[in-house]
Enzyme design. Structure first.
Site, PDB file in Angstrom:
ATOM      1  N   ASP A 149      86.541 -52.553  83.620  1.00  0.00           N
ATOM      2  CA  ASP A 149      85.353 -53.068  82.551  1.00  0.00           C
ATOM      3  C   ASP A 149      85.598 -54.605  82.647  1.00  0.00           C
ATOM      4  O   ASP A 149      86.581 -55.298  82.997  1.00  0.00           O
ATOM      5  CB  ASP A 149      86.064 -53.008  81.186  1.00  0.00           C
ATOM      6  CG  ASP A 149      84.951 -53.235  80.223  1.00  0.00           C
ATOM      7  OD1 ASP A 149      83.924 -52.919  80.201  1.00  0.00           O
ATOM      8  OD2 ASP A 149      85.445 -53.683  78.836  1.00  0.00           O
ATOM      9  N   GLY A 177      72.920 -59.847  85.090  1.00  0.00           N
ATOM     10  CA  GLY A 177      73.722 -60.526  83.938  1.00  0.00           C
ATOM     11  C   GLY A 177      73.542 -61.838  84.043  1.00  0.00           C
ATOM     12  O   GLY A 177      72.428 -62.361  84.045  1.00  0.00           O
ATOM     13  N   HIS A 206      84.886 -61.850  90.284  1.00  0.00           N
ATOM     14  CA  HIS A 206      86.286 -61.379  89.384  1.00  0.00           C
ATOM     15  C   HIS A 206      86.415 -59.810  90.021  1.00  0.00           C
ATOM     16  O   HIS A 206      87.469 -59.346  89.800  1.00  0.00           O
ATOM     17  CB  HIS A 206      85.584 -61.254  87.919  1.00  0.00           C
ATOM     18  CG  HIS A 206      84.357 -60.861  87.683  1.00  0.00           C
ATOM     19  ND1 HIS A 206      83.264 -61.478  88.462  1.00  0.00           N
ATOM     20  CD2 HIS A 206      83.797 -59.950  86.917  1.00  0.00           C
ATOM     21  CE1 HIS A 206      82.061 -60.791  88.073  1.00  0.00           C
ATOM     22  NE2 HIS A 206      82.495 -59.976  87.183  1.00  0.00           N
ATOM     23  N   ARG A 207      85.342 -59.023  90.239  1.00  0.00           N
ATOM     24  CA  ARG A 207      85.856 -57.718  90.563  1.00  0.00           C
ATOM     25  C   ARG A 207      86.357 -57.596  91.955  1.00  0.00           C
ATOM     26  O   ARG A 207      87.181 -56.679  91.986  1.00  0.00           O
ATOM     27  CB  ARG A 207      84.338 -57.028  90.646  1.00  0.00           C
ATOM     28  CG  ARG A 207      84.094 -55.549  89.849  1.00  0.00           C
ATOM     29  CD  ARG A 207      82.782 -55.039  90.021  1.00  0.00           C
ATOM     30  NE  ARG A 207      81.594 -55.932  90.068  1.00  0.00           N
ATOM     31  CZ  ARG A 207      81.088 -56.382  88.854  1.00  0.00           C
ATOM     32  NH1 ARG A 207      81.521 -56.158  87.701  1.00  0.00           N
ATOM     33  NH2 ARG A 207      79.979 -57.456  89.106  1.00  0.00           N
TER      34      ARG A 207
HETATM   35  P1  IMP Z   1      80.461 -53.953  83.229  1.00  0.00           P
HETATM   36  O1  IMP Z   1      81.848 -53.678  82.455  1.00  0.00           O
HETATM   37  O2  IMP Z   1      80.921 -54.297  84.745  1.00  0.00           O
HETATM   38  O3  IMP Z   1      79.297 -53.151  83.079  1.00  0.00           O
HETATM   39  O4  IMP Z   1      80.054 -55.500  82.720  1.00  0.00           O
HETATM   40  C1  IMP Z   1      79.773 -55.699  81.259  1.00  0.00           C
HETATM   41  C2  IMP Z   1      78.662 -56.843  81.186  1.00  0.00           C
HETATM   42  O5  IMP Z   1      79.432 -58.050  81.750  1.00  0.00           O
HETATM   43  C3  IMP Z   1      77.482 -56.660  81.930  1.00  0.00           C
HETATM   44  O6  IMP Z   1      76.327 -55.978  81.341  1.00  0.00           O
HETATM   45  C4  IMP Z   1      76.811 -58.063  82.423  1.00  0.00           C
HETATM   46  O7  IMP Z   1      76.231 -58.706  81.120  1.00  0.00           O
HETATM   47  C5  IMP Z   1      78.337 -58.787  82.262  1.00  0.00           C
HETATM   48  N1  IMP Z   1      78.813 -59.166  83.671  1.00  0.00           N
HETATM   49  C6  IMP Z   1      79.719 -58.302  84.502  1.00  0.00           C
HETATM   50  N2  IMP Z   1      79.929 -58.541  85.658  1.00  0.00           N
HETATM   51  C7  IMP Z   1      78.968 -59.554  86.000  1.00  0.00           C
HETATM   52  C8  IMP Z   1      78.597 -60.465  87.111  1.00  0.00           C
HETATM   53  O8  IMP Z   1      79.392 -60.229  88.028  1.00  0.00           O
HETATM   54  N3  IMP Z   1      77.645 -61.055  86.757  1.00  0.00           N
HETATM   55  C9  IMP Z   1      77.015 -61.308  85.824  1.00  0.00           C
HETATM   56  N4  IMP Z   1      77.124 -60.503  84.548  1.00  0.00           N
HETATM   57  C10 IMP Z   1      78.447 -59.702  84.644  1.00  0.00           C
END
Ligand code: IMP
Length: 197
Positions: free
Chosen positions: A69, A151, A178-179
């Site tokens: 997440d 995003g 971050h990922r």
């Molecule tokens: P998720 O948990 O990875 O699906 O991320 C949830 C939300 O965080 C996404 O819909 C984006 O709005 C934002 N987000 C997460 N990772 C990124 C990124 O690498 N770039 C931009 N927005 C991100």
């Protein structure tokens, strides 16, 4: 041994698959279990949501499961949008509306520091879970720039760079994000465990 990635996002799956590429480990995903309903992400922390997804999928499949997440935490907004990053401007989710709302909320703020954060949870088939997290610090600029990514990428300039995540080559983002940081930690903490099962 089977590891089920608790996502139906093909891009995430590819990234996770590439790093957990061990002999003897069969990597599956939520795509392989269409009968299992989508997990509702209603926890109020990244840890809570990642654990909930990993544990529900592990229990439903009887396999080890990995889930993540992520979101954006902005200092001047007390950590918002945080776990609500995807639906910051309400439903239905729109990256454009979220970015506009973020700029409006920061209009009179001097401190533009922020960070993206990812939490990854690993659950055993019985539902016992552990987590690692990764982050990428940076600043929010006042106008969207760039076409790559998704995003909040067009508004986020990572520390040490002058381009936004949406302007940087995707290979650079995938190295410093971050990922990527969370996945590297997950690999160093759990590779031994997953290879020994
Ligand atoms: P998720 O948990 O990875 O699906 O991320 C949830 C939300 O965080 C996404 O819909 C984006 O709005 C934002 N987000 C997460 N990772 C990124 C990124 O690498 N770039 C931009 N927005 C991100």
């Amino acid at each position: 041994m089977k590891l089920v990635i608790a996502t139906r996002n093909a891009h995430k799956l590819e990234e996770i698959h590439a790093i957990f590429d061990f002999q003897g480990l069969e990597v599956l995903s939520a795509f392989d279990f269409p009968e299992i309903p989508e997990v509702v992400e209603d926890a109020d922390t990244f840890e809570g949501n990642a654990i909930k997804k990993a544990v529900e999928i592990a229990k439903a499949t009887g396999c080890w499961s990995l889930a993540d997440d992520s979101g954006l935490e902005v200092e001047a907004l007390g950590g918002a949008p945080g776990v609500y990053s995807a639906r910051y401007a309400g439903e239905p989710c729109s990256y454009e509306a979220n970015n506009e709302k973020l700029l409006a909320e920061l209009a009179d703020k001097k401190d533009r520091s922020a960070r993206f954060r990812t939490v990854i949870a690993l659950s055993d088939p019985g539902g016992s879970a552990q987590t690692v997290s990764g982050e990428c610090p940076g600043v929010i600029i006042d106008k969207q720039r760039g076409d790559h990514g998704f995003g909040y990428d067009p508004l986020f300039v990572p520390d040490g760079f002058s381009e936004t995540f949406a302007e940087l080559d995707p290979s650079v983002k995938n190295r410093i994000s971050h990922r990527a940081n969370a996945l590297r930690k997950a690999h160093s903490e759990w590779a031994g465990l997953l290879q020994s099962l």
